[in-house]
Design an enzyme around this catalytic site. Sequence first.
Site, PDB file in Angstrom:
ATOM      1  N   ASN A 163       0.803  -1.231   0.000  1.00 37.86           N
ATOM      2  CA  ASN A 163       0.000   0.000   0.000  1.00 37.86           C
ATOM      3  C   ASN A 163       0.835   1.280   0.000  1.00 37.86           C
ATOM      4  O   ASN A 163       0.346   2.327  -0.383  1.00 37.86           O
ATOM      5  CB  ASN A 163      -1.031  -0.017   1.134  1.00 37.86           C
ATOM      6  CG  ASN A 163      -0.394   0.053   2.503  1.00 37.86           C
ATOM      7  OD1 ASN A 163       0.732  -0.394   2.680  1.00 37.86           O
ATOM      8  ND2 ASN A 163      -1.091   0.606   3.461  1.00 37.86           N
ATOM      9  N   GLU A 261       4.834  -3.732  12.253  1.00 38.36           N
ATOM     10  CA  GLU A 261       3.887  -2.621  12.099  1.00 38.36           C
ATOM     11  C   GLU A 261       2.664  -3.196  11.404  1.00 38.36           C
ATOM     12  O   GLU A 261       2.747  -3.619  10.252  1.00 38.36           O
ATOM     13  CB  GLU A 261       4.501  -1.479  11.288  1.00 38.36           C
ATOM     14  CG  GLU A 261       5.688  -0.812  11.956  1.00 38.36           C
ATOM     15  CD  GLU A 261       5.371  -0.190  13.316  1.00 38.36           C
ATOM     16  OE1 GLU A 261       4.184   0.103  13.576  1.00 38.36           O
ATOM     17  OE2 GLU A 261       6.296  -0.038  14.128  1.00 38.36           O
ATOM     18  N   CYS A 295      -2.813   2.117   6.479  1.00 28.96           N
ATOM     19  CA  CYS A 295      -2.923   1.588   7.845  1.00 28.96           C
ATOM     20  C   CYS A 295      -3.461   2.659   8.777  1.00 28.96           C
ATOM     21  O   CYS A 295      -4.066   2.360   9.798  1.00 28.96           O
ATOM     22  CB  CYS A 295      -1.582   1.086   8.333  1.00 28.96           C
ATOM     23  SG  CYS A 295      -0.283   2.309   8.172  1.00 28.96           S
ATOM     24  N   GLU A 472       9.177   3.239  14.196  1.00 29.62           N
ATOM     25  CA  GLU A 472       9.984   3.446  12.997  1.00 29.62           C
ATOM     26  C   GLU A 472      10.166   4.936  12.756  1.00 29.62           C
ATOM     27  O   GLU A 472       9.484   5.769  13.341  1.00 29.62           O
ATOM     28  CB  GLU A 472       9.271   2.841  11.786  1.00 29.62           C
ATOM     29  CG  GLU A 472       9.025   1.359  11.921  1.00 29.62           C
ATOM     30  CD  GLU A 472       8.648   0.727  10.600  1.00 29.62           C
ATOM     31  OE1 GLU A 472       7.471   0.766  10.253  1.00 29.62           O
ATOM     32  OE2 GLU A 472       9.552   0.204   9.918  1.00 29.62           O
TER      33      GLU A 472
HETATM   34  P1  NAP Z   1       0.308  -8.967   4.232  1.00 31.92           P
HETATM   35  O1  NAP Z   1      -0.562  -9.856   3.424  1.00 31.92           O
HETATM   36  O2  NAP Z   1       0.535  -9.321   5.660  1.00 31.92           O
HETATM   37  O3  NAP Z   1       1.701  -8.882   3.451  1.00 31.92           O
HETATM   38  C1  NAP Z   1       2.758  -8.085   3.889  1.00 31.92           C
HETATM   39  C2  NAP Z   1       4.062  -8.668   3.388  1.00 31.92           C
HETATM   40  O4  NAP Z   1       4.275  -9.941   4.013  1.00 31.92           O
HETATM   41  C3  NAP Z   1       4.074  -8.945   1.882  1.00 31.92           C
HETATM   42  O5  NAP Z   1       5.363  -8.708   1.381  1.00 31.92           O
HETATM   43  C4  NAP Z   1       3.727 -10.420   1.827  1.00 31.92           C
HETATM   44  O6  NAP Z   1       4.140 -11.063   0.662  1.00 31.92           O
HETATM   45  C5  NAP Z   1       4.514 -10.914   3.024  1.00 31.92           C
HETATM   46  N1  NAP Z   1       4.102 -12.239   3.498  1.00 31.92           N
HETATM   47  C6  NAP Z   1       2.893 -12.834   3.357  1.00 31.92           C
HETATM   48  N2  NAP Z   1       2.931 -14.069   3.926  1.00 31.92           N
HETATM   49  C7  NAP Z   1       4.168 -14.236   4.436  1.00 31.92           C
HETATM   50  C8  NAP Z   1       4.818 -15.300   5.135  1.00 31.92           C
HETATM   51  N3  NAP Z   1       4.198 -16.430   5.421  1.00 31.92           N
HETATM   52  N4  NAP Z   1       6.105 -15.117   5.515  1.00 31.92           N
HETATM   53  C9  NAP Z   1       6.746 -13.970   5.240  1.00 31.92           C
HETATM   54  N5  NAP Z   1       6.198 -12.943   4.550  1.00 31.92           N
HETATM   55  C10 NAP Z   1       4.918 -13.073   4.165  1.00 31.92           C
HETATM   56  O7  NAP Z   1      -0.242  -7.473   4.225  1.00 31.92           O
HETATM   57  P2  NAP Z   1      -0.670  -6.593   2.995  1.00 31.92           P
HETATM   58  O8  NAP Z   1      -1.987  -7.075   2.507  1.00 31.92           O
HETATM   59  O9  NAP Z   1       0.442  -6.482   2.011  1.00 31.92           O
HETATM   60  O10 NAP Z   1      -0.823  -5.153   3.671  1.00 31.92           O
HETATM   61  C11 NAP Z   1      -1.990  -4.707   4.271  1.00 31.92           C
HETATM   62  C12 NAP Z   1      -1.850  -4.700   5.786  1.00 31.92           C
HETATM   63  O11 NAP Z   1      -0.694  -3.961   6.148  1.00 31.92           O
HETATM   64  C13 NAP Z   1      -2.994  -4.007   6.491  1.00 31.92           C
HETATM   65  O12 NAP Z   1      -3.365  -4.731   7.634  1.00 31.92           O
HETATM   66  C14 NAP Z   1      -2.397  -2.656   6.888  1.00 31.92           C
HETATM   67  O13 NAP Z   1      -3.015  -2.043   7.980  1.00 31.92           O
HETATM   68  C15 NAP Z   1      -1.005  -3.051   7.188  1.00 31.92           C
HETATM   69  N6  NAP Z   1      -0.112  -1.892   7.141  1.00 31.92           N
HETATM   70  C16 NAP Z   1       0.414  -1.431   8.309  1.00 31.92           C
HETATM   71  C17 NAP Z   1       1.236  -0.311   8.303  1.00 31.92           C
HETATM   72  C18 NAP Z   1       1.847   0.198   9.579  1.00 31.92           C
HETATM   73  O14 NAP Z   1       2.835   0.916   9.504  1.00 31.92           O
HETATM   74  N7  NAP Z   1       1.304  -0.123  10.744  1.00 31.92           N
HETATM   75  C19 NAP Z   1       1.510   0.343   7.100  1.00 31.92           C
HETATM   76  C20 NAP Z   1       0.955  -0.148   5.932  1.00 31.92           C
HETATM   77  C21 NAP Z   1       0.143  -1.278   5.960  1.00 31.92           C
HETATM   78  P3  NAP Z   1       3.128 -11.222  -0.585  1.00 31.92           P
HETATM   79  O15 NAP Z   1       2.892  -9.857  -1.094  1.00 31.92           O
HETATM   80  O16 NAP Z   1       3.884 -12.063  -1.517  1.00 31.92           O
HETATM   81  O17 NAP Z   1       1.881 -11.868  -0.044  1.00 31.92           O
END
Ligand code: NAP
Length: 497
Positions: A163, A261, A295, A472
């Site tokens: 995102n 995060e 987020c 961060e």
């Molecule tokens: P996600 O599905 O958890 O994926 C995040 C990253 O983790 C991606 O690079 C993903 O790879 C990888 N990943 C997935 N499964 C994994 C595994 N088993 N082992 C290691 N890595 C793995 O999250 P998203 O859909 O990309 O992002 C949305 C979420 O991020 C929301 O909940 C949002 O609130 C949160 N977010 C938080 C912040 C903050 O700073 N707090 C900022 C932005 C977003 P793939 O892409 O290949 O699946």
Amino acid sequence: MTDGTIIDHRDGVAVYGNYIGGAWIAAASGETTENRNPSNPDELIGHFASSGAEDVAAAVGAAENAFAGWAGTSAIARANILYHASEILASRIPEVGRELAREEGKTLKEGIGETTRAVAILRYFAGEVQQPIGEQYSSMNPSTLLFTLREPLGVCGIITPWNFPIAIPAWKIVPALAFGNTVVFKPASLTPLCAVYLTQALAEAGLPPGVLNLVTGSGQAVGDPLVADDRVVAVSFTGSDVVGNEMKKIAGGRGAKVQLELGGKNPAIVLADADLDHAVTQVINGAMMSSGQKCTATSRAIVDRRVASELADRLGASISALKVGDPLRDSTQIGPLISAEAADRVVGEIDTARQAGVALAAGGGRPEGLNGHFVNPTLFIDVKSDSRLGQEELFGPVLAVIPVDDVDEAISVANSVRFGLSASLFTRDIARALSFIQKIQAGIVHVNSETAGAEPHVPFGGYKGSSSYSREQGKASREFYTQVKTVYFDPPPSSGS
Ligand code: NAP
């Protein structure tokens, strides 16, 4: 894209490699994955290396070999490279911002804004790493010079979401490198092109081979072996709480330093004395920009009952007027969601809420005549705090209005979720604002501004399930990317004789 990042072409479409040990190379398997434009899935952006454990092992090996040399480089030399990278990226802002909008789906203005922020992060850490970093203390022994040093950790695994495909990688990778660590970077599968752009700028700026390594591929094929590798001493992850908490068990279980995060369910509280025109604009920006896929997005408007109906009417009218469409068009305010799965999931949540009888005041469903993963900006009113809409992160353009009796109930409702990333209050009352700042369970607090937004020089992170207590950005980054060495320095006994 201008140089060796493209390792081949297939039917006129670029094939991008991994960056390992200073070279752009294909995945060991030779396999690739397609990356498509979420506004128009018929448009292929590129083919990206579909990597696996063998590529991760090579990247970690390269990072491990490069560590001693990079850690031994002066902070000034590291700063010069980061500053040079900022200039390279700055010169490409129009191109990268456009490609970000094409790859991720946020508007061109937002894509340019995010790329500009990545440049600011590079510049900030080029300066930050030249600031004083250790501390000097008094010792019980007057002849002892007692001080601390901060030293790098080693190989850091960086795993990022789609995102903010250039800003989040930048705010993790740049401080890691600035403080002398080496990095293996696994970006989200849905946004590998932005990862290539950032890596390319750092590589061109003169990072020695192996200091930064990019490995594209899925969470399971690349993320899992990276998190499990004993040579990776620290893991910084941003993404969903489900994946992050599982990762913490694996990386934390083998003793690695872990930073998470995670999600948010961010409230904007609007009191009866607020400037409603201002509140409407800010709440809509917080809820709907980037199609609600931040987020820090506002997903709950917790509103004093005395103004709830008026505010809901105004929100509904403004949300219905938002222009949904191609992010590259100047008039567009809301682009698509990142993928077909994401759009299906959010539309499913909207339908479930409607079937449960929650009042829909604007939007719902998908806009007609668009080919991409679009969802209409949507407003629900009279939402119950303990409902799904009141508790779960939907990660889409959906806002729930929750009426409350007073500021105490508003804060209690705001705190009733498992997350605690960002929160806003709209009021003219200074005493209530101060009380809100003290009582709200959130890592980022706004008074009279939207919940979204983060400046690069201040700490960023959440309370409760939004974070793992570490922060961060800004000076907070050095807490994660360095470790402390305490030095007792005494003159030899024979000194001066
Ligand atoms: P996600 O599905 O958890 O994926 C995040 C990253 O983790 C991606 O690079 C993903 O790879 C990888 N990943 C997935 N499964 C994994 C595994 N088993 N082992 C290691 N890595 C793995 O999250 P998203 O859909 O990309 O992002 C949305 C979420 O991020 C929301 O909940 C949002 O609130 C949160 N977010 C938080 C912040 C903050 O700073 N707090 C900022 C932005 C977003 P793939 O892409 O290949 O699946």
